[in-house]
Design an enzyme around this catalytic site. Structure first.
Site, PDB file in Angstrom:
ATOM      1  N   TYR A 556       0.683  -1.127  -0.166  1.00 20.93           N
ATOM      2  CA  TYR A 556      -0.211   0.382   0.047  1.00 20.93           C
ATOM      3  C   TYR A 556       1.194   1.526   0.396  1.00 20.93           C
ATOM      4  O   TYR A 556       0.554   1.899  -1.193  1.00 20.93           O
ATOM      5  CB  TYR A 556      -0.885   0.115   1.253  1.00 20.93           C
ATOM      6  CG  TYR A 556      -1.407   1.015   1.249  1.00 20.93           C
ATOM      7  CD1 TYR A 556      -3.068   1.247   0.713  1.00 20.93           C
ATOM      8  CD2 TYR A 556      -1.702   2.179   2.343  1.00 20.93           C
ATOM      9  CE1 TYR A 556      -3.838   2.240   0.830  1.00 20.93           C
ATOM     10  CE2 TYR A 556      -3.010   3.135   1.844  1.00 20.93           C
ATOM     11  CZ  TYR A 556      -3.660   3.416   1.660  1.00 20.93           C
ATOM     12  OH  TYR A 556      -4.570   4.316   2.048  1.00 20.93           O
ATOM     13  N   LYS A 560       1.031   4.102  -2.856  1.00 20.10           N
ATOM     14  CA  LYS A 560       0.375   5.889  -2.435  1.00 20.10           C
ATOM     15  C   LYS A 560       1.945   6.726  -3.021  1.00 20.10           C
ATOM     16  O   LYS A 560       1.447   7.340  -3.126  1.00 20.10           O
ATOM     17  CB  LYS A 560       1.012   5.617  -0.706  1.00 20.10           C
ATOM     18  CG  LYS A 560      -1.361   5.057  -0.786  1.00 20.10           C
ATOM     19  CD  LYS A 560      -2.309   5.817  -2.091  1.00 20.10           C
ATOM     20  CE  LYS A 560      -4.248   5.277  -1.826  1.00 20.10           C
ATOM     21  NZ  LYS A 560      -4.898   6.217  -2.583  1.00 20.10           N
TER      22      LYS A 560
END
Ligand code: ZN
Length: 659
Positions: A556, A560
């Site tokens: 993640y 990001k």
């Protein structure tokens, strides 16, 4: 045209004059060939008891701002009849004086402003008076031989009144013309280049006289073979459409919606060989000019031609028209067109809200039919430029200038939000819409088309990984509203916690694909349109993890972080086109779908905290809501951040590691 009168409905009104007035007004309002969006007006004369119990004669007249199709009793202003009749005897009365005196003569100070035709209604010696701008009737009169044709159709059944500007002077003119006239010989009155009145002492007869008189005009048009309309299929060129919308918005000085009408009749009309001649002779009835301006912008049929140049030329011509007609002290309206003819493609309407653009589209639909019928009758001929100018710039309209209420900041803006079915994405759609934007929400969840399904708020099912679906959704946005100004990239996934040592290829790839790679194709679809947007902006929803990653969230956090870097490069590349690109890093947002009660409880337990403590794990000790993130997104789309690009803004309640 058929009468819609239903005797059983009428019986249920128990002879109440005002209710009967409401009933037949709505019957008239339902018929778009009679009136459009607030056009036309109706009245009834009645005796009512005032506060002291004395009987007074009043004219219940349609209030301004009410639409005949939906009017209620409260939409009729009760005005003392004798005052209106005395006003008709004056030799002069300015519009503002008229409005003031009419208001002063109302029995209910909270009723709406009486229609500008109140004095005219008052002097017609019948209880029920109905007025419309029936297409068939104005088409007959907007003609080089209009007067002869009206006489041919109606003979002695109607009074015929030459064009006079609506309001007091029309009432005075009619009063003078009818001094020695026996009104009871007539069923109605034709106002050249304007519309028709019918009247009677009961609601049904007045209404059915309108239907009868309009039907005569309709039948005449059929007999003359005038009811034929060109039809064609429109081409598509979305980049030019957004260029047109940008040019119109720039002249207007604020974002506009552009509604392209590609119905067969709209395209057929736009393709007529003499279109630039017939479309610029003026509107069907003068009150359309307030919404449409006297003439449309005509775009060149040559595909290589410069549409911006056409809009700028329109603005210059409009300015000259103002200078030619301004008697000296009027305030010039903005120079932008309200509608356009785009040969090969269709007709266009421009306005700051979708609903007002839609009203213009409806007016055009009727206008293009009237013009073609007028041509078949020997030549469409609308009012003179001076008459149209007087209407467009009349005192009451001028008085409204500069008085508009607080307009929502994003009015006229066009936005796309991804991941819009729930959480932050859904909140973004709602907040952007509340601030005036039209918004298209994309989501892989099929429920999206139900969640957002009303004018100006559209849900489209599209998986962010499906490049073609995303392209089509962006294209549909431009097709529907004319362009794209705001892109909110929110769609993303939050994979289950896995340490790097145990991180599966699947988790890693899925996160990178959804959270990062898909954004490249989204940008590629949107950028060509954003380049032609109004104060265009891209807002990425990043994550606190970018600046303060957590263990177990490699897939993640890396995605990001890549997204944030993509945004920074985009800010560098797109600044020359005026596109701002910023990233918001939210944290502690727990009112979204992924944070179920179970997950919250287990996370809190892992940190040895209660759920409430867990939710406020930040310096300010406050959870952040989706709504608050959405409000920051909307602020970033607005003027407040108008000079900000390439920035990363946390909304996380304060995080020590970020600070
Ligand atoms: Zn009228």
């Amino acid at each position: 045209m058929e009468s819609l009168w239903d005797q059983s409905c009428a019986n249920s009104l128990n002879g109440d004059l005002l209710l009967e007035r409401v009933y037949t007004s709505r019957l008239l309002g339902q018929e778009t060939d009679l009136v459009l969006h607030g056009g036309g007006n109706t009245s009834v004369k009645a005796e009512i008891k005032n506060f002291f119990g004395d009987l007074e004669e009043v004219l219940y007249i349609k209030g301004s701002g009410w639409d005949l199709s939906t009017i209620e009793s409260a939409g009729f202003a009760p005005v003392r009849l004798t005052v209106l009749q005395r006003l008709a005897e004056l030799t002069s009365l300015s519009d503002s004086e008229m409005v003031r005196e009419q208001r002063a003569a109302m029995l209910d100070p909270y009723a709406p402003n009486p229609s500008v035709e109140a004095i005219l209604h008052a002097i017609i010696p019948y209880r029920f008076v109905d007025h419309t701008h029936a297409d068939a009737v104005v088409t007959l009169t907007n003609n080089s031989e209009g007067l002869a044709r009206v006489k041919e159709v109606y003979g002695e059944q109607v009074l015929i009144i030459p064009y006079v500007m609506p309001g007091f002077i029309l009432a005075r003119e009619i009063r003078n013309l009818t001094k020695d006239v026996d009104w009871h010989k007539y069923q109605g009155m034709i106002l050249m280049n304007h519309g028709i009145f019918s009247f009677a002492d009961d609601a049904k007869t007045a209404y059915e006289r309108m239907i009868y008189l309009v039907t005569l005009a309709e039948e005449y048009l059929v007999k003359q073979n005038a009811v034929q309309f060109a039809e064609a299929t429109g081409q598509t060129d979305l980049l030019t459409l957004s260029k047109i919308r940008q040019a119109v918005s720039q002249v207007k000085g604020t974002a506009m919606i552009a509604q392209l009408d590609q119905r067969a009749e709209a395209v057929g009309f736009a393709n007529l060989p003499n279109i630039s001649n017939i479309a610029t002779r003026g509107p069907v009835t003068p009150d359309h000019v307030i919404r449409t301006k006297p003439i449309p912008v005509i775009f060149p049929s040559d595909q290589q031609a410069d549409v911006t140049q056409a809009v700028n030329q329109y603005a210059e011509n409009y300015h000259q028209y103002f200078l030619r007609n301004n008697p000296g002290d009027l305030k010039e309206l903005d120079l932008s067109p309200r509608w356009g003819i785009w040969p090969g493609y269709g007709t266009l309407s421009f306005d700051q809200t979708l609903s007002s653009a839609q009203i213009i589209t409806d007016i055009i639909e009727h206008t293009l039919r009237a013009i073609q019928m007028g041509e078949k009758l020997g030549g469409w001929q609308a009012l003179s430029e001076k008459d149209l100018f007087d209407m467009e710039y009349w005192e009451l309209e001028q008085a409204k200038l500069g008085k508009s209420a607080n307009t929502p900041e994003l009015r006229g803006k066009i936005a796309v939000v991804t991941g819009a079915a729930s959480g932050i994405g859904k909140a973004c759609v709602e907040v952007l819409a509340k601030q005036g934007a039209v918004v298209v929400g994309l989501d892989m969840n099929p429920a999206i088309s139900e969640i957002f399904n009303k004018p100006g708020l559209v849900g489209i099912q599209a998986n962010i990984l499906d490049e073609k679906a995303i392209q089509e959704a962006i294209a549909l946005t431009v097709q529907k509203f004319g362009g794209l100004d705001i892109l909110v990239s929110n769609a993303g996934i939050f994979p289950a916690s896995e340490t790097i040592e145990n991180l599966s290829q699947d988790t890693w790839e899925k996160s990178l694909n959804v959270n990062l790679s898909s954004q490249r194709s989204l940008l590629q679809s949107a950028i060509p349109f954003l380049k032609q947007g109004i104060d265009p902006t891209i807002i990425f929803i990043g994550s606190r993890n970018v600046l303060a990653p957590g263990p177990g969230a490699a897939a993640y956090s890396v995605a990001k972080a890549g997204l944030t870097q993509l945004a920074r490069v985009a800010a560098l590349e797109l600044a020359a086109d005026g596109i701002r690109v910023n990233t918001i890093h939210p944290d502690c947002v727990y009112d979204t779908g992924i944070w179920t009660a179970d997950i919250l409880a287990s996370r809190a337990e892992r940190y040895g905290l209660t759920v409430d403590e867990y939710k406020s794990r930040n310096l300010l000790k406050q959870p952040v809501t989706s709504q608050e993130v959405a409000q920051m997104v909307a602020a970033m789309a607005g003027k407040l951040f108008g000079k900000t690009t390439g920035c990363q803004l946390p909304i996380d309640g304060g995080n020590e590691r970020v600070i």
